[in-house]
Scaffold this motif. Sequence first.
Motif, PDB file in Angstrom:
ATOM      1  N   MET A 221      54.383 -35.272  59.961  1.00  0.00           N
ATOM      2  CA  MET A 221      54.857 -36.308  60.868  1.00  0.00           C
ATOM      3  C   MET A 221      53.695 -37.126  61.412  1.00  0.00           C
ATOM      4  O   MET A 221      52.722 -36.558  61.933  1.00  0.00           O
ATOM      5  N   PRO A 222      53.722 -38.470  61.266  1.00  0.00           N
ATOM      6  CA  PRO A 222      52.611 -39.271  61.770  1.00  0.00           C
ATOM      7  C   PRO A 222      52.574 -39.252  63.294  1.00  0.00           C
ATOM      8  O   PRO A 222      53.585 -39.359  63.955  1.00  0.00           O
ATOM      9  N   THR A 223      51.403 -39.117  63.827  1.00  0.00           N
ATOM     10  CA  THR A 223      51.201 -39.151  65.276  1.00  0.00           C
ATOM     11  C   THR A 223      49.973 -39.990  65.560  1.00  0.00           C
ATOM     12  O   THR A 223      49.334 -40.524  64.658  1.00  0.00           O
ATOM     13  N   ALA A 224      49.641 -40.098  66.838  1.00  0.00           N
ATOM     14  CA  ALA A 224      48.466 -40.882  67.209  1.00  0.00           C
ATOM     15  C   ALA A 224      47.199 -40.305  66.589  1.00  0.00           C
ATOM     16  O   ALA A 224      46.238 -41.019  66.315  1.00  0.00           O
ATOM     17  N   THR A 225      47.166 -38.997  66.362  1.00  0.00           N
ATOM     18  CA  THR A 225      45.966 -38.380  65.788  1.00  0.00           C
ATOM     19  C   THR A 225      46.132 -38.027  64.324  1.00  0.00           C
ATOM     20  O   THR A 225      45.171 -37.631  63.670  1.00  0.00           O
ATOM     21  N   ASN A 226      47.340 -38.137  63.803  1.00  0.00           N
ATOM     22  CA  ASN A 226      47.615 -37.795  62.418  1.00  0.00           C
ATOM     23  C   ASN A 226      48.225 -39.004  61.733  1.00  0.00           C
ATOM     24  O   ASN A 226      49.353 -39.377  62.038  1.00  0.00           O
ATOM     25  N   PRO A 227      47.526 -39.684  60.830  1.00  0.00           N
ATOM     26  CA  PRO A 227      48.027 -40.914  60.234  1.00  0.00           C
ATOM     27  C   PRO A 227      49.233 -40.651  59.349  1.00  0.00           C
ATOM     28  O   PRO A 227      49.509 -39.516  58.965  1.00  0.00           O
ATOM     29  N   PRO A 228      50.015 -41.692  59.034  1.00  0.00           N
ATOM     30  CA  PRO A 228      51.185 -41.529  58.185  1.00  0.00           C
ATOM     31  C   PRO A 228      50.812 -40.891  56.856  1.00  0.00           C
ATOM     32  O   PRO A 228      49.712 -41.098  56.332  1.00  0.00           O
ATOM     33  N   PRO A 229      51.725 -40.105  56.253  1.00  0.00           N
ATOM     34  CA  PRO A 229      51.405 -39.427  55.002  1.00  0.00           C
ATOM     35  C   PRO A 229      51.164 -40.416  53.864  1.00  0.00           C
ATOM     36  O   PRO A 229      50.446 -40.110  52.931  1.00  0.00           O
ATOM     37  N   ARG A 230      51.796 -41.586  53.930  1.00  0.00           N
ATOM     38  CA  ARG A 230      51.538 -42.623  52.934  1.00  0.00           C
ATOM     39  C   ARG A 230      50.765 -43.718  53.656  1.00  0.00           C
ATOM     40  O   ARG A 230      51.323 -44.645  54.207  1.00  0.00           O
ATOM     41  N   ASP A 231      49.449 -43.552  53.707  1.00  0.00           N
ATOM     42  CA  ASP A 231      48.616 -44.367  54.584  1.00  0.00           C
ATOM     43  C   ASP A 231      48.824 -45.844  54.345  1.00  0.00           C
ATOM     44  O   ASP A 231      48.874 -46.305  53.209  1.00  0.00           O
ATOM     45  N   GLU A 232      48.917 -46.578  55.451  1.00  0.00           N
ATOM     46  CA  GLU A 232      48.928 -48.030  55.364  1.00  0.00           C
ATOM     47  C   GLU A 232      47.535 -48.463  54.942  1.00  0.00           C
ATOM     48  O   GLU A 232      46.533 -47.946  55.430  1.00  0.00           O
ATOM     49  N   PRO A 233      47.422 -49.444  54.008  1.00  0.00           N
ATOM     50  CA  PRO A 233      46.102 -49.831  53.522  1.00  0.00           C
ATOM     51  C   PRO A 233      45.311 -50.557  54.592  1.00  0.00           C
ATOM     52  O   PRO A 233      45.873 -51.085  55.547  1.00  0.00           O
ATOM     53  N   PRO A 234      43.978 -50.580  54.443  1.00  0.00           N
ATOM     54  CA  PRO A 234      43.182 -51.399  55.357  1.00  0.00           C
ATOM     55  C   PRO A 234      43.657 -52.841  55.299  1.00  0.00           C
ATOM     56  O   PRO A 234      44.076 -53.320  54.247  1.00  0.00           O
ATOM     57  N   ILE A 235      43.611 -53.543  56.425  1.00  0.00           N
ATOM     58  CA  ILE A 235      44.116 -54.909  56.497  1.00  0.00           C
ATOM     59  C   ILE A 235      43.039 -55.868  56.000  1.00  0.00           C
ATOM     60  O   ILE A 235      41.990 -55.986  56.621  1.00  0.00           O
ATOM     61  N   PRO A 236      43.263 -56.537  54.856  1.00  0.00           N
ATOM     62  CA  PRO A 236      42.277 -57.503  54.393  1.00  0.00           C
ATOM     63  C   PRO A 236      42.118 -58.621  55.416  1.00  0.00           C
ATOM     64  O   PRO A 236      43.015 -58.928  56.184  1.00  0.00           O
ATOM     65  N   VAL A 237      40.952 -59.262  55.402  1.00  0.00           N
ATOM     66  CA  VAL A 237      40.656 -60.311  56.370  1.00  0.00           C
ATOM     67  C   VAL A 237      41.677 -61.427  56.296  1.00  0.00           C
ATOM     68  O   VAL A 237      42.058 -62.016  57.299  1.00  0.00           O
ATOM     69  N   ARG A 238      42.186 -61.724  55.081  1.00  0.00           N
ATOM     70  CA  ARG A 238      43.039 -62.891  54.927  1.00  0.00           C
ATOM     71  C   ARG A 238      44.450 -62.670  55.456  1.00  0.00           C
ATOM     72  O   ARG A 238      45.228 -63.601  55.572  1.00  0.00           O
ATOM     73  N   LEU A 239      44.815 -61.430  55.764  1.00  0.00           N
ATOM     74  CA  LEU A 239      46.185 -61.184  56.189  1.00  0.00           C
ATOM     75  C   LEU A 239      46.388 -61.507  57.662  1.00  0.00           C
ATOM     76  O   LEU A 239      45.488 -61.387  58.482  1.00  0.00           O
ATOM     77  N   ASP A 240      47.610 -61.904  57.989  1.00  0.00           N
ATOM     78  CA  ASP A 240      47.963 -62.197  59.367  1.00  0.00           C
ATOM     79  C   ASP A 240      48.209 -60.900  60.126  1.00  0.00           C
ATOM     80  O   ASP A 240      48.121 -59.815  59.568  1.00  0.00           O
ATOM     81  N   ALA A 241      48.564 -61.044  61.385  1.00  0.00           N
ATOM     82  CA  ALA A 241      48.779 -59.868  62.231  1.00  0.00           C
ATOM     83  C   ALA A 241      50.246 -59.660  62.556  1.00  0.00           C
ATOM     84  O   ALA A 241      50.588 -59.179  63.628  1.00  0.00           O
ATOM     85  N   CYS A 242      51.149 -60.022  61.633  1.00  0.00           N
ATOM     86  CA  CYS A 242      52.581 -59.823  61.876  1.00  0.00           C
ATOM     87  C   CYS A 242      52.858 -58.357  62.188  1.00  0.00           C
ATOM     88  O   CYS A 242      52.354 -57.464  61.500  1.00  0.00           O
ATOM     89  N   PRO A 243      53.673 -58.089  63.192  1.00  0.00           N
ATOM     90  CA  PRO A 243      53.985 -56.694  63.505  1.00  0.00           C
ATOM     91  C   PRO A 243      54.885 -56.075  62.452  1.00  0.00           C
ATOM     92  O   PRO A 243      55.549 -56.761  61.677  1.00  0.00           O
ATOM     93  N   GLY A 244      54.898 -54.779  62.433  1.00  0.00           N
ATOM     94  CA  GLY A 244      55.797 -54.030  61.574  1.00  0.00           C
ATOM     95  C   GLY A 244      56.283 -52.814  62.328  1.00  0.00           C
ATOM     96  O   GLY A 244      56.381 -52.825  63.560  1.00  0.00           O
ATOM     97  N   THR A 245      56.575 -51.755  61.607  1.00  0.00           N
ATOM     98  CA  THR A 245      56.954 -50.515  62.271  1.00  0.00           C
ATOM     99  C   THR A 245      55.761 -49.573  62.407  1.00  0.00           C
ATOM    100  O   THR A 245      55.782 -48.655  63.228  1.00  0.00           O
ATOM    101  N   LEU A 246      54.722 -49.785  61.597  1.00  0.00           N
ATOM    102  CA  LEU A 246      53.510 -48.990  61.696  1.00  0.00           C
ATOM    103  C   LEU A 246      52.406 -49.734  62.428  1.00  0.00           C
ATOM    104  O   LEU A 246      51.391 -49.142  62.781  1.00  0.00           O
TER     105      LEU A 246
END
Length: 456
Positions: A5-30
């Motif tokens: 289970m993902p928590t503040a100290t344990n990242p999601p099991p299917r890690d979200e990738p690092p955010i490339p510089v060119r991407l916007d900051a649209c919110p999501g669920t993660l």
Amino acid sequence: MLAAMPTATNPPPRDEPPIPVRLDACPGTLRLHMADDGALARVRVPGGVLTAAQAAALADAAVRLGDGTLHLTSRGNVQLRGLEGDCGGALAGLLDAAGLLPSYRHERVRNIVASPLSGLDGTGDADVRPWLRALDGLLCASEAATALSGRFLFALDDGRGDVASLGADVTLIASGAAGAASGGALLHIGGADGALRVRGADAPRAALFAAEAFLEAAEGQSRAWRVRDLPDGAGPLVRATARLLEAAGIPCTYVASVSLPTGAAPAPGIVDGPDDHRALSVLAPLGSLTATQWRLLAEVARTDGDGEVRLTPWRGVVVPGVDRAAADDRLRDLAAAGLITDPASPWYGVGACIGRPGCAKSLADVRADAGTALGTGGGLPVYWSGCARRCGHPQGDWVDVVAEQDGYRVSVRGASPGEPPPATVTEPTPPTAPAVLAAAVASARTAPACTTPLTQ
């Protein structure tokens, strides 16, 4: 179950990738966005399609973790507000268990709108639901797609022209009554004049290739989040996509100077279908639903419908598969719960951003002011914005009511080709004159040539 289970100290099991510089900051669920009323999560719902159980899970998340309200977006997604900043793990767990997070790495890029009444009312050239399922699966399986911006949008139109007018980056238009899989499709990319004709069975793959062609063109451009951000426009993308399709063995034909169809959004009420079932179409006042209203919709879908709800890009909900004998009673139940079920409602066509106190940039409590200045309805849609950003405003022609430092400015905006800019008339208004503001909005809805800056 989740492996961990993902928590503040344990990242999601299917890690979200690092955010490339060119991407916007649209919110999501993660990736939550912090607002004045707490954290905000945007749950992508491809095509707006939810099972009744998934809808119930969203209501549970809103009540347990947020402010108990579900906010519909102009892309048929759901926003949860008033969240605690450290609730990300609990939210991800709830949504994953409901099947709403098939890929953690792709959760922000599953931006797909689809004709909400496709397959329900006998209109349109094909049922686009097979395209929806296929495209979502292809997106979630594509490594390249993880680099798409959270703003990049796909539209699947069954030929009626409803979602074709939403300004998507990649639009598929069904053509031919043989069905989405065996019929044909026109692939439009941004605002390019021409389109590519492909077989219906190839349409989802063609849409993904168009997105990959965009990523190649946007390489190295830090703010090229959508096709319209490319300095060379959409024309080169059509040619690049055609080359990718040819290399993949997918036949396509270039069609010059073809325009997107235009059609209306679903009106509130009962939608007759070709069989003995109906669909119920309702709208959420100002795009917001209480958990009670939301659960009622899910219950109607479960007990009287086919177990599905469809969210629309016009902040509405369609419940398909309702037995003809039960449709009238259930629509009355939804009306009694406060939902818009009749085009004659004064709330029909009225939208607003969150405004104060939820947004620090807002200059007014636009939702309260919209209710105070509510007219009799009819005419152009009207959208109330708390600042010049106009978050969530509609496409096409609309009445723009935007808060400024000294009051509201009412104008007509839109995308009607060949239309001259509207005239401007200054009409000072005392701060306590909502009737004058209501009159200005009503006038603008029926007389698009009038632009009225007001102080209130």
